[in-house]
Scaffold this active site. Structure first.
Site, PDB file in Angstrom:
ATOM      1  N   SER A 188      42.780  20.417  34.989  1.00  0.00           N
ATOM      2  CA  SER A 188      44.031  21.174  34.918  1.00  0.00           C
ATOM      3  C   SER A 188      45.223  20.228  34.903  1.00  0.00           C
ATOM      4  CB  SER A 188      44.106  22.072  36.160  1.00  0.00           C
ATOM      5  OG  SER A 188      45.422  22.501  36.370  1.00  0.00           O
ATOM      6  N   TYR A 215      43.629  23.371  45.741  1.00  0.00           N
ATOM      7  CA  TYR A 215      42.975  23.638  44.448  1.00  0.00           C
ATOM      8  C   TYR A 215      43.160  22.449  43.516  1.00  0.00           C
ATOM      9  CZ  TYR A 215      42.693  25.199  39.607  1.00  0.00           C
ATOM     10  OH  TYR A 215      42.413  25.271  38.263  1.00  0.00           O
ATOM     11  N   LYS A 274      40.526  19.390  41.770  1.00  0.00           N
ATOM     12  CA  LYS A 274      40.415  18.945  40.372  1.00  0.00           C
ATOM     13  C   LYS A 274      40.467  17.418  40.306  1.00  0.00           C
ATOM     14  CE  LYS A 274      39.974  22.917  38.387  1.00  0.00           C
ATOM     15  NZ  LYS A 274      38.634  23.306  37.948  1.00  0.00           N
TER      16      LYS A 274
HETATM   17  P1  NAD Z   1      37.506  32.560  36.277  1.00  0.00           P
HETATM   18  O1  NAD Z   1      37.595  32.805  37.737  1.00  0.00           O
HETATM   19  O2  NAD Z   1      37.767  33.700  35.352  1.00  0.00           O
HETATM   20  O3  NAD Z   1      36.060  31.959  35.908  1.00  0.00           O
HETATM   21  C1  NAD Z   1      35.356  31.126  36.806  1.00  0.00           C
HETATM   22  C2  NAD Z   1      33.959  31.688  36.893  1.00  0.00           C
HETATM   23  O4  NAD Z   1      33.194  30.874  37.797  1.00  0.00           O
HETATM   24  C3  NAD Z   1      33.905  33.115  37.446  1.00  0.00           C
HETATM   25  O5  NAD Z   1      33.166  33.927  36.548  1.00  0.00           O
HETATM   26  C4  NAD Z   1      33.195  32.985  38.792  1.00  0.00           C
HETATM   27  O6  NAD Z   1      32.397  34.107  39.075  1.00  0.00           O
HETATM   28  C5  NAD Z   1      32.389  31.720  38.589  1.00  0.00           C
HETATM   29  N1  NAD Z   1      32.064  30.967  39.807  1.00  0.00           N
HETATM   30  C6  NAD Z   1      32.910  30.570  40.800  1.00  0.00           C
HETATM   31  N2  NAD Z   1      32.226  29.898  41.737  1.00  0.00           N
HETATM   32  C7  NAD Z   1      30.929  29.847  41.326  1.00  0.00           C
HETATM   33  C8  NAD Z   1      29.753  29.297  41.866  1.00  0.00           C
HETATM   34  N3  NAD Z   1      29.742  28.646  43.043  1.00  0.00           N
HETATM   35  N4  NAD Z   1      28.597  29.437  41.189  1.00  0.00           N
HETATM   36  C9  NAD Z   1      28.573  30.121  40.007  1.00  0.00           C
HETATM   37  N5  NAD Z   1      29.653  30.675  39.451  1.00  0.00           N
HETATM   38  C10 NAD Z   1      30.825  30.537  40.109  1.00  0.00           C
HETATM   39  O7  NAD Z   1      38.464  31.331  35.940  1.00  0.00           O
HETATM   40  P2  NAD Z   1      38.954  30.777  34.540  1.00  0.00           P
HETATM   41  O8  NAD Z   1      40.400  31.083  34.396  1.00  0.00           O
HETATM   42  O9  NAD Z   1      38.014  31.161  33.475  1.00  0.00           O
HETATM   43  O10 NAD Z   1      38.860  29.219  34.827  1.00  0.00           O
HETATM   44  C11 NAD Z   1      37.720  28.457  34.489  1.00  0.00           C
HETATM   45  C12 NAD Z   1      37.923  27.030  34.954  1.00  0.00           C
HETATM   46  O11 NAD Z   1      39.101  26.522  34.357  1.00  0.00           O
HETATM   47  C13 NAD Z   1      38.094  26.891  36.461  1.00  0.00           C
HETATM   48  O12 NAD Z   1      37.440  25.706  36.874  1.00  0.00           O
HETATM   49  C14 NAD Z   1      39.589  26.745  36.615  1.00  0.00           C
HETATM   50  O13 NAD Z   1      39.934  26.023  37.765  1.00  0.00           O
HETATM   51  C15 NAD Z   1      39.940  25.973  35.364  1.00  0.00           C
HETATM   52  N6  NAD Z   1      41.343  26.156  34.980  1.00  0.00           N
HETATM   53  C16 NAD Z   1      41.823  27.430  34.795  1.00  0.00           C
HETATM   54  C17 NAD Z   1      43.160  27.603  34.472  1.00  0.00           C
HETATM   55  C18 NAD Z   1      43.726  28.995  34.316  1.00  0.00           C
HETATM   56  O14 NAD Z   1      44.953  29.155  34.379  1.00  0.00           O
HETATM   57  N7  NAD Z   1      42.921  30.032  34.093  1.00  0.00           N
HETATM   58  C19 NAD Z   1      43.998  26.494  34.313  1.00  0.00           C
HETATM   59  C20 NAD Z   1      43.466  25.210  34.472  1.00  0.00           C
HETATM   60  C21 NAD Z   1      42.129  25.048  34.808  1.00  0.00           C
END
Ligand code: NAD
Ligand code: UDP
Length: 340
Positions: A124, A150, A154
């Site tokens: 991120s 958080y 990362k």
């Molecule tokens: P999201 O919460 O929609 O998806 C994450 C998924 O991981 C979920 O389906 C959740 O059920 C699953 N999960 C969490 N812990 C788990 C575990 N221990 N075992 C198995 N599954 C697990 O989030 P997203 O927005 O799709 O983000 C995906 C990734 O991208 C994350 O790592 C997030 O930190 C990163 N990210 C997201 C954003 C954003 O704004 N959405 C920005 C930068 C980085």
């Protein structure tokens, strides 16, 4: 190539799976559904017309993960799984260190045991902290900790994966630093389905449009930006998904070692500009109020995207208007997200 996608039932994961399946990749999803619904996986199958293997397991469960790796024999992993709520991470830091750092240790161990040498990691823009001025470049000196647990998870994940790449010259890792993902698949079948009150700007606005929220609270209009509201680099989630496909191509070409790329558009938009774009897309005024600043918000963040363009041959194509139209379509077609 067969790709194991952790967190593949989530917002970015579902879009990435659909993109990969459309490009001929085989996909195996591992997700414990802690922040997603089984219907999301069904929609990925529906949109792709492919039978996608899905395991409802915790990535931290090494034995379960090993069984999946042994059965499915993936050649690469995309690691999305993790928690992502900034405010919650401040209140419950250990929950974040356990889930976001602990499961990556388990995943890297199992990959090592099963001889899988290729990983794409969801990082991120938060890793840049507040020490650099935009446009943010991948070679910026990173802080030791981010401005919330958080973000620090990362940084730790990036460091762990970097150390693994140093320890094994055959290990390939692509760290993708996302800026602000917004939007939904143009079919309106998959999109962002936040639990409870949304923390992020776009989901809050779309819920205001459909009457689930009274008004948008704009967090501060006294920043040193042209209209006083914060500037971010919003990127369409389908462009982001394509960035992952571009990263996998590095593995197909042979050893890429450790690579780091920003995934953004390279353009910043203020909160008021985003609100205006949503008003245009919705064809209506959207009520808002100016509130105080939110703790930890930076005035301005946007990416230098030249490295991803040069080395991955990838660049974001969709506009802010596309993001608004697609987000609204998803919200209107699925007023309760994926339902219960
Ligand atoms: P999201 O919460 O929609 O998806 C994450 C998924 O991981 C979920 O389906 C959740 O059920 C699953 N999960 C969490 N812990 C788990 C575990 N221990 N075992 C198995 N599954 C697990 O989030 P997203 O927005 O799709 O983000 C995906 C990734 O991208 C994350 O790592 C997030 O930190 C990163 N990210 C997201 C954003 C954003 O704004 N959405 C920005 C930068 C980085
Ligand atoms: N924001 C806002 N009201 C909201 C949510 C967010 O004004 O209800 C602002 C926030 O202060 C920031 C921008 O919108 O300037 C993007 O916030 P978001 O949480 O979506 O992303 P991030 O802070 O992670 O960049």
């Amino acid at each position: 190539m067969k790709v194991l996608v952790t967190g593949g039932a989530g917002y970015i994961g579902t879009h990435t799976c659909v993109t990969l399946l459309g490009q001929g990749y085989e996909v195996v999803i591992v997700d414990n559904l802690s922040n997603s619904k089984p219907a999301a996986v069904e929609r990925v199958r529906e949109l792709s017309g492919k039978d996608v293997a899905f395991y409802q397991e915790d990535v931290g469960d090494e034995q379960a993960l090993r069984d999946i790796f042994q059965k499915e024999k993936p050649q690469a992993v995309i690691h999305f799984a993790g928690y992502k709520a900034v405010g919650e991470s401040v209140e419950q830091p250990l929950k974040y260190y356990e889930n976001n750092v602990g499961i990556t240790v388990a995943l890297l161990k199992v990959m090592g045991q099963c001889g899988v040498k290729n990983i794409v990691f969801s990082s991120s823009a938060t890793v840049y902290g507040d020490v650099e001025n935009p446009p943010l470049r991948e070679d910026a000196k990173l802080p030791h900790h981010a401005n919330c647990p958080y973000g620090t998870t990362k940084l730790i994940n990036e460091q762990m994966i970097t150390d693994c790449a140093h320890a094994d010259p055959a290990f390939n890792a692509v760290l993708l630093r996302y800026f602000n993902p917004v939007g939904a698949h143009e079919s309106g079948r998959i999109g962002e389905d936040p639990a409870g009150t949304p923390n992020n700007l776009a989901p809050y606005i779309v819920q205001t449009v459909v009457g689930k929220r009274d008004k948008l609270h704009v967090f501060g209009n006294d920043y040193p930006t042209p209209d006083g509201t914060c500037i971010r680099d919003y990127i369409h989630v389908v462009d982001l998904a394509e960035g992952h496909a571009a990263a996998l191509k590095l593995f197909e070409k042979g050893g890429c070692g450790l690579r780091v790329y920003n995934l953004g558009t390279g353009r910043g938009h203020s909160v008021m500009e985003v609100l205006k774009a949503f008003c245009e897309a919705a064809g209506q005024e959207i009520p808002y109020v100016i509130d105080g600043r939110r703790d930890g918000d930076l005035p301005e963040s946007y990416a230098d995207v030249s490295k991803a363009k040069r080395e991955l041959g990838w660049e974001a194509k969709k506009t802010l208007q596309d993001m608004c139209v697609d987000s609204l379509r998803w919200q209107r077609q699925n007023p309760d997200g994926y339902g219960d």
